[in-house]
Motif scaffolding. Structure first.
Motif, PDB file in Angstrom:
ATOM      1  N   SER A   3      34.290  53.604  25.642  1.00 47.93           N
ATOM      2  CA  SER A   3      34.570  54.150  24.311  1.00 47.93           C
ATOM      3  C   SER A   3      33.637  53.581  23.248  1.00 47.93           C
ATOM      4  N   ASN A   4      33.093  52.369  23.503  1.00 43.86           N
ATOM      5  CA  ASN A   4      32.184  51.756  22.530  1.00 43.86           C
ATOM      6  C   ASN A   4      31.116  50.966  23.299  1.00 43.86           C
ATOM      7  N   PRO A   5      30.084  51.629  23.786  1.00 43.49           N
ATOM      8  CA  PRO A   5      29.091  50.984  24.656  1.00 43.49           C
ATOM      9  C   PRO A   5      28.226  49.940  23.958  1.00 43.49           C
ATOM     10  N   LYS A   6      28.304  49.836  22.637  1.00 42.35           N
ATOM     11  CA  LYS A   6      27.489  48.851  21.914  1.00 42.35           C
ATOM     12  C   LYS A   6      28.327  47.712  21.338  1.00 42.35           C
ATOM     13  N   ASP A   7      29.470  47.463  21.967  1.00 43.55           N
ATOM     14  CA  ASP A   7      30.314  46.337  21.557  1.00 43.55           C
ATOM     15  C   ASP A   7      29.767  45.075  22.235  1.00 43.55           C
ATOM     16  N   ALA A   8      29.006  44.271  21.482  1.00 42.80           N
ATOM     17  CA  ALA A   8      28.306  43.112  22.055  1.00 42.80           C
ATOM     18  C   ALA A   8      29.275  42.107  22.683  1.00 42.80           C
ATOM     19  N   ASP A   9      30.385  41.842  21.997  1.00 38.32           N
ATOM     20  CA  ASP A   9      31.340  40.861  22.513  1.00 38.32           C
ATOM     21  C   ASP A   9      31.904  41.298  23.869  1.00 38.32           C
ATOM     22  N   THR A  10      32.209  42.589  23.981  1.00 42.76           N
ATOM     23  CA  THR A  10      32.761  43.087  25.234  1.00 42.76           C
ATOM     24  C   THR A  10      31.704  43.096  26.339  1.00 42.76           C
ATOM     25  N   LEU A  11      30.456  43.364  25.983  1.00 41.51           N
ATOM     26  CA  LEU A  11      29.375  43.309  26.961  1.00 41.51           C
ATOM     27  C   LEU A  11      29.237  41.895  27.535  1.00 41.51           C
ATOM     28  N   VAL A  12      29.381  40.897  26.664  1.00 42.00           N
ATOM     29  CA  VAL A  12      29.303  39.503  27.128  1.00 42.00           C
ATOM     30  C   VAL A  12      30.507  39.175  28.003  1.00 42.00           C
ATOM     31  N   SER A  37      24.217  43.529  31.489  1.00 42.40           N
ATOM     32  CA  SER A  37      25.170  43.535  30.374  1.00 42.40           C
ATOM     33  C   SER A  37      24.684  42.657  29.227  1.00 42.40           C
ATOM     34  N   LEU A  38      24.108  41.510  29.568  1.00 44.97           N
ATOM     35  CA  LEU A  38      23.620  40.594  28.536  1.00 44.97           C
ATOM     36  C   LEU A  38      22.424  41.173  27.797  1.00 44.97           C
ATOM     37  N   ASN A  39      21.558  41.873  28.504  1.00 45.71           N
ATOM     38  CA  ASN A  39      20.414  42.520  27.842  1.00 45.71           C
ATOM     39  C   ASN A  39      20.881  43.581  26.856  1.00 45.71           C
ATOM     40  N   ALA A  40      21.910  44.313  27.246  1.00 45.40           N
ATOM     41  CA  ALA A  40      22.464  45.326  26.341  1.00 45.40           C
ATOM     42  C   ALA A  40      23.099  44.667  25.122  1.00 45.40           C
ATOM     43  N   ALA A  41      23.786  43.554  25.334  1.00 42.40           N
ATOM     44  CA  ALA A  41      24.411  42.834  24.220  1.00 42.40           C
ATOM     45  C   ALA A  41      23.356  42.286  23.265  1.00 42.40           C
ATOM     46  N   ALA A  42      22.249  41.780  23.811  1.00 43.26           N
ATOM     47  CA  ALA A  42      21.191  41.196  22.981  1.00 43.26           C
ATOM     48  C   ALA A  42      20.534  42.238  22.095  1.00 43.26           C
ATOM     49  N   GLN A  43      20.507  43.487  22.528  1.00 44.94           N
ATOM     50  CA  GLN A  43      19.947  44.553  21.700  1.00 44.94           C
ATOM     51  C   GLN A  43      20.801  44.811  20.467  1.00 44.94           C
ATOM     52  N   VAL A  44      22.092  44.468  20.562  1.00 44.34           N
ATOM     53  CA  VAL A  44      23.007  44.647  19.440  1.00 44.34           C
ATOM     54  C   VAL A  44      23.003  43.430  18.526  1.00 44.34           C
ATOM     55  N   ASN A  45      23.056  42.221  19.144  1.00 44.61           N
ATOM     56  CA  ASN A  45      23.133  40.982  18.350  1.00 44.61           C
ATOM     57  C   ASN A  45      22.470  39.854  19.127  1.00 44.61           C
ATOM     58  N   LYS A  47      21.461  37.022  18.180  1.00 42.90           N
ATOM     59  CA  LYS A  47      21.794  35.677  17.711  1.00 42.90           C
ATOM     60  C   LYS A  47      23.181  35.214  18.169  1.00 42.90           C
ATOM     61  N   ASN A  48      23.812  35.987  19.014  1.00 41.49           N
ATOM     62  CA  ASN A  48      25.136  35.626  19.511  1.00 41.49           C
ATOM     63  C   ASN A  48      24.998  34.466  20.502  1.00 41.49           C
ATOM     64  N   PRO A  49      25.576  33.281  20.210  1.00 36.49           N
ATOM     65  CA  PRO A  49      25.417  32.131  21.113  1.00 36.49           C
ATOM     66  C   PRO A  49      26.018  32.359  22.494  1.00 36.49           C
ATOM     67  N   GLU A  50      27.018  33.243  22.582  1.00 39.33           N
ATOM     68  CA  GLU A  50      27.624  33.524  23.887  1.00 39.33           C
ATOM     69  C   GLU A  50      26.625  34.178  24.837  1.00 39.33           C
ATOM     70  N   ILE A  51      25.685  34.932  24.264  1.00 40.14           N
ATOM     71  CA  ILE A  51      24.661  35.556  25.105  1.00 40.14           C
ATOM     72  C   ILE A  51      23.782  34.474  25.728  1.00 40.14           C
ATOM     73  N   SER A  52      23.353  33.524  24.901  1.00 38.75           N
ATOM     74  CA  SER A  52      22.521  32.428  25.417  1.00 38.75           C
ATOM     75  C   SER A  52      23.274  31.617  26.461  1.00 38.75           C
ATOM     76  N   ALA A  53      24.547  31.320  26.182  1.00 39.91           N
ATOM     77  CA  ALA A  53      25.346  30.508  27.106  1.00 39.91           C
ATOM     78  C   ALA A  53      25.547  31.216  28.438  1.00 39.91           C
ATOM     79  N   THR A  54      25.844  32.516  28.379  1.00 42.88           N
ATOM     80  CA  THR A  54      26.085  33.252  29.617  1.00 42.88           C
ATOM     81  C   THR A  54      24.787  33.450  30.391  1.00 42.88           C
ATOM     82  N   ARG A  55      23.682  33.631  29.669  1.00 38.60           N
ATOM     83  CA  ARG A  55      22.385  33.686  30.346  1.00 38.60           C
ATOM     84  C   ARG A  55      22.078  32.354  31.034  1.00 38.60           C
TER      85      ARG A  55
END
Length: 374
Positions: A3-12, A37-45, A47-55
């Motif tokens: 329903s919302n493919p660009k929800d960065a938090d949910t992608l993480v 999923s993380l690459n898609a999240a990074a395109q949205v935000n 600077k989200n630290p959760e992206i770096s941590a999960t990577r």
């Protein structure tokens, strides 16, 4: 996400769910899905630290520890108040052999949030420094802290059982069975019960548990255990078949982008005659993750090649935190025999068996036989 493919938090969150599936299934193909999923999240935000941590967690899963450490440090810079990020920093330092930095990062983690993940990490550090009772206390705290994922609790129960096996098969058996109550048919717990059965001299029961684990989760570690038990029972043909399965499992993980050099080097040195390949992989592993276990693996590969001086050099490095790990001590003892140092050999082998009389399915009998010859 549908329903919302660009929800960065949910992608993480999806990426982290994939990582949990790796823990539960050992299917390393989930790393690629997590990365997507993380690459898609990074395109949205970005600077989200959760992206770096999960990577960072993905990098660690693939055994790229330098990259993982950089990413986890990036996460801490973005949000220094998140306990888990400090834990990830500690994980990177641990694998790279930076032990004082590991302790500092884990202490920062537990200061912010003393949860299951923090206690598990503290337990591991205490174990490698030889504080077994302290490690047991930390694991007990981890179990009491609990988790939203039953598998994480079962993992702590199994780790506690492994430490208890050093002194009491009954206590170890109870912990492994508690893990099975937490997660039915939990493969690490079945592997633990196989080790208990070996310690009690019941190789038939050991084979039953080991085969259950390997059938449910066909990873190299479990196939190797089945092979070792067959070897202990004198069935070398079946043992070799299992070692071939283990080798294929390592190769499969490698194809999924996991660096298995250290694990493969030790496996080849122990179970094949491919000593040149074992040494090459051990050297590569030591370059990428120069911790005490990589040094020990390199020492053992040199021993198998008959390079006594090099073997002794890296064995001494593997002991730099003290004489606490029974496998490292066993290797040091056998290397001392090769170096014509019988007094040191006897001391190392005796200490290995005193620390943990059941430290290995196949190496314990070899250690005892070596001591008889000495």
């Amino acid at each position: 996400l549908r329903s919302n493919p660009k929800d960065a938090d949910t992608l993480v969150k999806l990426a982290n769910a994939y990582l949990q599936k790796v823990r539960e299934t050992a299917d390393t193909s989930y790393y690629a899905k997590a990365e997507k999923s993380l690459n898609a999240a990074a395109q949205v935000n970005s600077k989200n630290p959760e992206i770096s941590a999960t990577r960072a967690a993905v990098a660690y899963g693939r055994h790229d520890f330098k990259k993982g450490l950089e990413l986890s440090q990036q996460a801490v810079t973005l949000n220094p108040n998140r306990a888990a990020y400090h834990g990830l920093v500690g994980d990177g330092h641990l694998e790279l052999g930076n032990y004082p930095e590991t302790i500092a990062a884990y202490q920062a983690m537990i200061n912010i949030r003393p949860d299951l993940g923090a206690f598990n990490r503290i337990a591991h550090v205490r174990e490698i420094y030889g504080d077994i009772e302290g490690a047991k206390m930390a694991l007990t705290s981890a179990i009491q802290a609990s988790s939203g994922y039953p598998e994480n609790v079962a993992f702590s129960q199994v780790e506690l059982g492994k430490l208890q096996l050093r002194t009491s098969t009954n206590e170890a058996e109870a912990s492994f069975k508690q893990a099975l109550a937490t997660v039915p048919a939990y493969e690490p717990a079945l592997q633990g019960l196989a080790r208990v059965a070996v310690a009690r001299g019941d190789t038939a029961m050991a084979l039953k548990f080991a085969q259950q684990a390997a059938s449910a989760l066909p990873i190299a570690q479990y196939a190797t255990d089945v092979g070792d038990i067959y070897s202990l029972r004198g069935n070398q043909k079946r043992a070799v078949q299992q070692y071939q399965l283990a080798k294929l499992a390592y190769q499969s993980s490698s194809e999924d982008g996991v660096n298995t050099d250290q694990e493969m080097a030790l496996f080849l040195a122990d179970n094949t005659k491919e000593y040149d390949t074992a040494l090459s992989k051990a050297q590569s592993a030591y370059q990428s993750r120069p911790n005490i276990y990589a040094a020990d693996t390199l020492a053992w590969a040199h021993y198998k090649k008959g390079n006594s001086a090099e073997a002794k050099k890296y064995s001494q490095e593997a002991l730099r935190l003290g004489e606490h790990d029974p496998i490292i001590l066993y290797h040091a003892g056998m290397i001392a025999i090769q170096s014509n140092e019988p007094i040191e050999a006897k001391r190392f082998l005796t200490k290995a068996l005193e620390i943990h009389p059941h430290f290995s399915i196949v190496h314990v009998p070899k250690a005892k036989e070596a001591l008889k010859r000495l």
